[in-house]
Design an enzyme around this catalytic site. Structure first.
Site, PDB file in Angstrom:
ATOM      1  N   GLY A   9      53.525  33.998 -12.640  1.00  5.85           N
ATOM      2  CA  GLY A   9      54.584  33.244 -12.922  1.00  5.85           C
ATOM      3  C   GLY A   9      55.866  33.843 -13.013  1.00  5.85           C
ATOM      4  O   GLY A   9      56.920  33.159 -12.637  1.00  5.85           O
ATOM      5  N   ASN A  10      56.101  34.961 -13.704  1.00  3.44           N
ATOM      6  CA  ASN A  10      57.428  35.715 -13.964  1.00  3.44           C
ATOM      7  C   ASN A  10      58.003  36.175 -12.712  1.00  3.44           C
ATOM      8  O   ASN A  10      59.141  36.503 -12.655  1.00  3.44           O
ATOM      9  CB  ASN A  10      57.225  36.789 -14.889  1.00  3.44           C
ATOM     10  CG  ASN A  10      56.586  37.870 -14.057  1.00  3.44           C
ATOM     11  OD1 ASN A  10      55.659  37.940 -13.458  1.00  3.44           O
ATOM     12  ND2 ASN A  10      57.117  39.131 -14.678  1.00  3.44           N
ATOM     13  N   LYS A 123      41.603  23.221 -18.897  1.00  2.10           N
ATOM     14  CA  LYS A 123      42.706  23.694 -18.657  1.00  2.10           C
ATOM     15  C   LYS A 123      43.967  22.757 -18.916  1.00  2.10           C
ATOM     16  O   LYS A 123      43.965  21.406 -18.425  1.00  2.10           O
ATOM     17  CB  LYS A 123      43.022  23.882 -16.951  1.00  2.10           C
ATOM     18  CG  LYS A 123      44.257  24.497 -16.427  1.00  2.10           C
ATOM     19  CD  LYS A 123      44.306  25.884 -16.666  1.00  2.10           C
ATOM     20  CE  LYS A 123      45.895  26.404 -16.266  1.00  2.10           C
ATOM     21  NZ  LYS A 123      46.312  27.672 -16.809  1.00  2.10           N
ATOM     22  N   LYS A 207      44.708  30.863 -10.053  1.00  2.00           N
ATOM     23  CA  LYS A 207      45.413  31.506  -8.702  1.00  2.00           C
ATOM     24  C   LYS A 207      44.761  33.090  -8.876  1.00  2.00           C
ATOM     25  O   LYS A 207      44.737  33.523  -7.607  1.00  2.00           O
ATOM     26  CB  LYS A 207      46.688  31.433  -8.930  1.00  2.00           C
ATOM     27  CG  LYS A 207      47.530  32.596  -9.896  1.00  2.00           C
ATOM     28  CD  LYS A 207      48.101  33.677  -9.254  1.00  2.00           C
ATOM     29  CE  LYS A 207      49.012  34.621 -10.117  1.00  2.00           C
ATOM     30  NZ  LYS A 207      48.463  34.840 -11.264  1.00  2.00           N
ATOM     31  N   LYS A 269      42.273  37.498 -14.427  1.00  2.00           N
ATOM     32  CA  LYS A 269      42.991  38.671 -13.773  1.00  2.00           C
ATOM     33  C   LYS A 269      41.887  39.786 -13.429  1.00  2.00           C
ATOM     34  O   LYS A 269      41.686  40.339 -12.820  1.00  2.00           O
ATOM     35  CB  LYS A 269      44.211  39.182 -14.250  1.00  2.00           C
ATOM     36  CG  LYS A 269      45.414  38.287 -14.020  1.00  2.00           C
ATOM     37  CD  LYS A 269      46.558  38.811 -14.561  1.00  2.00           C
ATOM     38  CE  LYS A 269      47.486  37.835 -14.919  1.00  2.00           C
ATOM     39  NZ  LYS A 269      47.753  36.649 -14.280  1.00  2.00           N
TER      40      LYS A 269
HETATM   41  P1  ADP Z   1      50.744  35.015 -14.925  1.00  2.00           P
HETATM   42  O1  ADP Z   1      51.660  33.957 -14.881  1.00  2.00           O
HETATM   43  O2  ADP Z   1      51.014  36.181 -14.280  1.00  2.00           O
HETATM   44  O3  ADP Z   1      49.430  34.590 -14.472  1.00  2.00           O
HETATM   45  P2  ADP Z   1      49.488  34.964 -17.665  1.00  2.00           P
HETATM   46  O4  ADP Z   1      50.259  34.451 -18.639  1.00  2.00           O
HETATM   47  O5  ADP Z   1      48.649  34.008 -17.198  1.00  2.00           O
HETATM   48  O6  ADP Z   1      50.608  35.413 -16.395  1.00  2.00           O
HETATM   49  O7  ADP Z   1      48.907  36.487 -18.021  1.00  2.00           O
HETATM   50  C1  ADP Z   1      49.424  37.532 -18.544  1.00  2.00           C
HETATM   51  C2  ADP Z   1      49.423  37.327 -19.969  1.00  2.00           C
HETATM   52  O8  ADP Z   1      48.239  37.878 -20.413  1.00  2.00           O
HETATM   53  C3  ADP Z   1      50.205  38.502 -20.663  1.00  2.00           C
HETATM   54  O9  ADP Z   1      51.744  38.049 -20.761  1.00  2.00           O
HETATM   55  C4  ADP Z   1      49.779  38.570 -21.877  1.00  2.00           C
HETATM   56  O10 ADP Z   1      50.320  37.800 -22.923  1.00  2.00           O
HETATM   57  C5  ADP Z   1      48.271  38.099 -22.130  1.00  2.00           C
HETATM   58  N1  ADP Z   1      47.063  39.157 -22.316  1.00  2.00           N
HETATM   59  C6  ADP Z   1      46.232  38.445 -23.129  1.00  2.00           C
HETATM   60  N2  ADP Z   1      45.107  39.527 -23.078  1.00  2.00           N
HETATM   61  C7  ADP Z   1      45.840  40.471 -22.683  1.00  2.00           C
HETATM   62  C8  ADP Z   1      45.412  42.011 -22.566  1.00  2.00           C
HETATM   63  N3  ADP Z   1      44.242  42.457 -22.816  1.00  2.00           N
HETATM   64  N4  ADP Z   1      46.142  42.843 -21.880  1.00  2.00           N
HETATM   65  C9  ADP Z   1      47.389  42.651 -21.376  1.00  2.00           C
HETATM   66  N5  ADP Z   1      47.860  41.252 -21.715  1.00  2.00           N
HETATM   67  C10 ADP Z   1      47.094  40.376 -22.096  1.00  2.00           C
HETATM   68 MG    MG Z   2      48.030  33.112 -15.243  1.00  2.00          MG
END
Ligand code: ADP
Ligand code: MG
Length: 307
Positions: A9-10, A123, A207, A269
């Site tokens: 997203g970012n 979701k 994704k 991820k």
């Molecule tokens: P994207 O839009 O890139 O898919 P997400 O918001 O889905 O991003 O995933 C990234 C987020 O995951 C981070 O901003 C953080 O808040 C969260 N997160 C949860 N658990 C962890 C972890 N163990 N280590 C790092 N980030 C984590």
């Molecule tokens: Mg995500």
């Protein structure tokens, strides 16, 4: 190197940021500038999330306009692929350095109609509703809605496992011919086989999982997931949180089982990365966009390797 880079997203827009076309273009422009050399020097396929964009499309979809039908969720996801492709191609093109051509491949993610996710929608998408409206919508459209932490209700939809990106052969050919394909946007439009027809279903695809499936399908050596944190952390959100550097797939699977990673955020991820490595991938990296240059070869972020 053949690499799949997944933009979180970012890289495009944050949930809170301004969501005009120009604002998203600006963020994408910065992202493309950071990725430019990587894109020229490797065979790269780009994937991207679509949360904020598809959320906005759903809201517009709900505004009743006489005689104009609203579109199903899968079609809204497809619209977001087109929108985000335009933003990325516009942003990349404006760097005008005579590089490779970026091209968008409308992508469908095949899922099984037997996927157990169809029995437990998880979701959250779209607006937050007061209770009465939630009851009304559940009855009118057969939606599932769940109570959120602040007492409002939100629609929840299934998030089934992607089995394959239907367009992977085309993506492979485009890479072979020197293009930069964009594929599996927003995880791809979810489809199921129904007799002779391959049709859209009311679901969303993660994704990161779609990216892993595509990376495997087209023979990438590296899967690079760029997000808004520097990598995956142990004890995330506590005072002794610690970023994980290079780690073997078996070790990170252990941490995953222990619940170190947020479900729906870092969790997918990690799962995408471990599946990619188990499927024969060489390197899976979770890093921030700022470190994209180093990340592609495992020089930053959390680096998951076979073993
Ligand atoms: P994207 O839009 O890139 O898919 P997400 O918001 O889905 O991003 O995933 C990234 C987020 O995951 C981070 O901003 C953080 O808040 C969260 N997160 C949860 N658990 C962890 C972890 N163990 N280590 C790092 N980030 C984590
Ligand atoms: Mg995500």
């Amino acid at each position: 190197m053949r690499i799949l880079i997944a933009l979180g997203g970012n890289a495009l827009i944050s949930e809170k940021a301004e969501r005009t076309y120009e604002a998203q273009y600006k963020v994408a422009n910065e992202a493309m500038a950071k990725l430019y050399d990587v894109l020229q020097n490797n065979e790269v396929v780009l994937t991207h999330g679509n949360g904020p964009q598809v959320g906005d499309i759903l809201l517009r979809n709900e505004q009743p306009v006489d005689g104009i039908p609203s579109m199903p969720l899968h079609a809204c996801g497809s619209m977001s692929q087109g929108l985000i492709s335009e933003i990325l191609i516009d942003a990349y093109g404006s760097l005008s350095r005579n590089g490779k051509q970026m091209i968008s491949v409308f992508s469908r993610a095949l899922v099984s109609s037997d996927d157990k996710a169809f029995h437990s929608p998880s979701k959250p998408i779209g607006r937050f509703y007061p209770k009465e409206e939630a009851d009304y919508l559940a009855k009118k459209y057969g939606w599932s809605l769940k109570n959120t932490s602040n007492g409002t209700w939100r629609r929840v939809v299934p998030s089934p496992m992607p089995q394959k990106i239907m367009e992977e052969e085309a993506v492979k050919k485009l890479l072979d011919s020197g293009f930069i394909p964009i594929s599996a946007g927003g995880g791809g439009t979810p489809v199921v086989k129904n007799g002779n027809r391959i049709e859209g279903v009311e679901a969303v695809i993660d994704k990161d999982l779609a990216s892993s499936v595509l990376a495997h399908g087209i023979g990438c050596s590296n899967l690079v997931i760029l997000t808004d944190v520097e990598g995956a952390y142990r004890n995330y959100g506590t005072h002794d949180s610690e970023r994980i550097g290079k780690i073997k797939v078996s070790e990170v699977e252990e941490l995953y089982r222990k619940g170190e990673f947020g479900s729906g955020s870092m969790g997918p991820k990690i799962l995408a990365s471990t599946e990619f490595i188990r499927g024969g991938g060489k390197l899976a990296v979770i890093s921030s966009l700022n470190n994209a240059g180093k990340a592609v070869s495992g020089g930053s972020g959390t680096v998951i390797i076979p073993g």
